[in-house]
Design a protein around this motif. Structure first.
Motif, short mmCIF file in Angstrom:
data_model
loop_
_atom_site.label_atom_id
_atom_site.label_comp_id
_atom_site.label_asym_id
_atom_site.label_seq_id
_atom_site.Cartn_x
_atom_site.Cartn_y
_atom_site.Cartn_z
N GLN A 252 0.81 -1.21 0.00
CA GLN A 252 0.00 0.00 0.00
C GLN A 252 0.85 1.27 0.00
O GLN A 252 0.57 2.23 -0.71
CB GLN A 252 -0.94 0.00 1.22
CG GLN A 252 -1.96 1.15 1.23
CD GLN A 252 -2.98 1.03 0.11
OE1 GLN A 252 -3.15 -0.03 -0.46
NE2 GLN A 252 -3.64 2.13 -0.21
N SER A 253 1.92 1.29 0.80
CA SER A 253 2.77 2.48 0.85
C SER A 253 3.46 2.71 -0.50
O SER A 253 3.64 3.85 -0.93
CB SER A 253 3.82 2.36 1.96
OG SER A 253 4.69 1.27 1.72
N THR A 254 3.81 1.61 -1.19
CA THR A 254 4.42 1.74 -2.51
C THR A 254 3.45 2.36 -3.50
O THR A 254 3.80 3.25 -4.28
CB THR A 254 4.88 0.36 -3.04
OG1 THR A 254 5.88 -0.16 -2.16
CG2 THR A 254 5.45 0.47 -4.44
N LEU A 255 2.18 1.91 -3.46
CA LEU A 255 1.17 2.46 -4.35
C LEU A 255 0.97 3.95 -4.09
O LEU A 255 0.80 4.75 -5.01
CB LEU A 255 -0.16 1.72 -4.18
CG LEU A 255 -0.31 0.39 -4.92
CD1 LEU A 255 -1.71 -0.16 -4.70
CD2 LEU A 255 -0.04 0.55 -6.40
N MET A 256 0.96 4.33 -2.81
CA MET A 256 0.80 5.75 -2.47
C MET A 256 1.96 6.57 -3.02
O MET A 256 1.78 7.68 -3.53
CB MET A 256 0.69 5.92 -0.96
CG MET A 256 -0.56 5.35 -0.33
SD MET A 256 -2.09 6.12 -0.93
CE MET A 256 -2.70 4.85 -2.05
N GLN A 257 3.16 6.02 -2.91
CA GLN A 257 4.35 6.73 -3.39
C GLN A 257 4.32 6.91 -4.90
O GLN A 257 4.62 8.00 -5.42
CB GLN A 257 5.61 5.97 -2.98
CG GLN A 257 5.92 6.02 -1.49
CD GLN A 257 6.98 5.01 -1.09
OE1 GLN A 257 7.69 4.47 -1.93
NE2 GLN A 257 7.08 4.75 0.20
#
Length: 204
Positions: free
Chosen positions: A124-129
């Motif tokens: 999820q954090s990768t997608l946000m980035q």
């Protein structure tokens, strides 16, 4: 780049294409490494040689895809500026770049949208980035337009950038899924009118 690096690059691209298509078709959890390898035409061990796990493959897939999109957005803005176009013209060209990207990579786009709202994923954090990387290009052009007086200082730059990105994304997916007979020119024309009227403040 030597031949082995070139070969590895081609293999990774095949794995990316196989993975994104399968995951878009049947979901991440239901897609196995065996299926990805079979679809890509490589041995299962090749998947693990290139990526530590299926999760890592997915994260790199998303990062790679959105990086391509961000580059195309920046190029569209730069090309418009080089031609002497306005910032609103640049935003219009960027919308077209998003549409062209989605037309070229529909499975990647469907996968991105489906996964963006899941909060229980390891990536999820990768997608946000990676999402922010694309949005930041739009924010930059909007901020320049406000600073130069081309757009109203009342415009909320981050929300407007997100709204424009979301508008194009949803409209393009609707086009791909429910109105595929329409041309990219038709879709772009409709979105362009919205942009010119709502953000640009023009009467046409």
């Amino acid at each position: 780049m030597d031949s082995s690096s070139t070969r590895r690059g081609r293999t990774r691209r095949r794995l990316f294409e196989a993975a994104v298509t399968l995951i878009a078709e049947q979901g991440f959890s239901s897609t196995t490494v065996d299926e990805i390898a079979e679809r890509a035409g490589v041995a299962k061990g090749t998947v693990y040689y290139n990526f530590a796990s299926k999760t890592v493959l997915f994260e790199e897939l998303m990062r790679d895809g959105i990086e391509l999109l961000a580059v195309s957005l920046r190029r569209a803005a730069d090309d418009t500026a080089a031609r002497g176009g306005s910032r609103v013209d640049a935003l219009d060209a960027m919308m077209r770049a998003v549409l062209d990207f989605i037309a070229r990579y529909p499975a990647l786009t469907q996968l991105y949208v489906a996964e963006l709202w899941r909060t229980n994923r390891a990536w999820q954090s990768t997608l946000m980035q990676v999402r922010q990387k694309a949005i930041a290009v739009l924010e930059g052009v909007l901020a320049e337009a406000v600073a130069d007086g081309e757009l109203s200082p009342e415009i909320d730059v981050p929300l407007t950038a997100s709204a424009l990105f979301g508008m194009v994304l949803v409209a393009a997916l609707d086009w791909q899924s429910f109105q595929p007979e329409r041309s990219v020119d038709e879709v772009h024309s409709a979105l362009s009118r919205l942009l010119q009227g709502r953000v640009g403040g023009h009467a046409h």
